[in-house]
Design an enzyme around this catalytic site. Sequence first.
Site, mmCIF file in Angstrom:
data_model
loop_
_atom_site.group_PDB
_atom_site.id
_atom_site.type_symbol
_atom_site.label_atom_id
_atom_site.label_comp_id
_atom_site.label_asym_id
_atom_site.label_seq_id
_atom_site.Cartn_x
_atom_site.Cartn_y
_atom_site.Cartn_z
ATOM 1 C CG ASP A 30 -1.605 7.921 0.543
ATOM 2 O OD1 ASP A 30 -0.507 8.416 0.245
ATOM 3 O OD2 ASP A 30 -2.650 8.173 -0.078
ATOM 4 C CG ASP A 55 -1.806 2.475 6.398
ATOM 5 O OD1 ASP A 55 -2.008 2.190 5.200
ATOM 6 O OD2 ASP A 55 -2.336 3.451 6.957
ATOM 7 C CG ASP A 68 -1.612 1.205 1.542
ATOM 8 O OD1 ASP A 68 -2.434 1.577 0.698
ATOM 9 O OD2 ASP A 68 -1.365 1.843 2.599
HETATM 10 O O1 LIG Z 1 -5.300 8.002 -0.766
HETATM 11 C C1 LIG Z 1 -5.972 7.263 -0.013
HETATM 12 O O2 LIG Z 1 -7.060 7.590 0.514
HETATM 13 C C2 LIG Z 1 -5.453 5.898 0.321
HETATM 14 O O3 LIG Z 1 -4.262 5.576 -0.298
HETATM 15 P P1 LIG Z 1 -3.609 4.146 0.051
HETATM 16 O O4 LIG Z 1 -4.504 3.117 -0.574
HETATM 17 O O5 LIG Z 1 -2.244 4.246 -0.583
HETATM 18 O O6 LIG Z 1 -3.550 4.060 1.549
HETATM 19 MG MG LIG Z 2 -2.812 3.162 3.417
#
Ligand SMILES: O=C(O)COP(=O)(O)O
Ligand SMILES: [Mg+2]
Length: 222
Positions: free
Chosen positions: A10, A167, A8
């Site tokens: 963010d 996360d 992942d």
């Molecule tokens: O931008 C978001 O809301 C989530 O991004 P992610 O899937 O990389 O955690």
């Molecule tokens: Mg994330």
Amino acid sequence: MMQAVVFDLDGTLIDSAPDLHAAANKVLAAEGVPPITFAQARSFIGHGSADLIRKVMLASGLGEDPDEHARLLEAFMVHYNGPPALTTPYPGVLDALARLEGSRVTMGLCTNKPGGPTEIALRHFGLERFMRVAAHGDTLEARKPDPAPLHHVFAELGAPGGLYVGDSEVDAETAERAGLPFALYTEGYRKTPVPELYHTYAFDHFDALPDIVARHFRTVTA
Ligand SMILES: O=C(O)COP(=O)(O)O
Ligand SMILES: [Mg+2]
């Protein structure tokens, strides 16, 4: 056997909440609306930018009108499109990815973040060279926690499966629905206590990840 690990973005590889918060508040300022707090912005991350703006609108009393949402999302994407000014990779991320690459682990990315800022962030932080495949929020119609994007990345990597690293609640649910093992990075944006989230492994610093990956693939090939 191919050792494939999908990440992942963010809250896992990069701490992007400060830039997402700043961009959201630029949108609100242009509307003459008071800013949201950092804690609010952080809690709105996980389902992609359209969902973040929907939650920002609700929290700020701006309603749910689809045309207004489209207009504010467009404004947000203008602000959230430059070099990441306030975003940082989490400690040890680059070293861990280099070590994994050195042990011939094949890596990919599965994020709900839109394609433009995903590519900018990957390039800016030197993460791009590690990712053989990168799926973002608009790669497929379905987004996490639908398991389709995660299956898509493993398929594109040519791996029957592997380990997913994330996360949040969204990532845990995605892995569980995909029937895949999940390494939970505990220092990202989750709101749920670790024991209550689906996970196979949990770690709080990226220095620990290469050993988790090595142990995992030893177990599955034994
Ligand atoms: O931008 C978001 O809301 C989530 O991004 P992610 O899937 O990389 O955690
Ligand atoms: Mg994330």
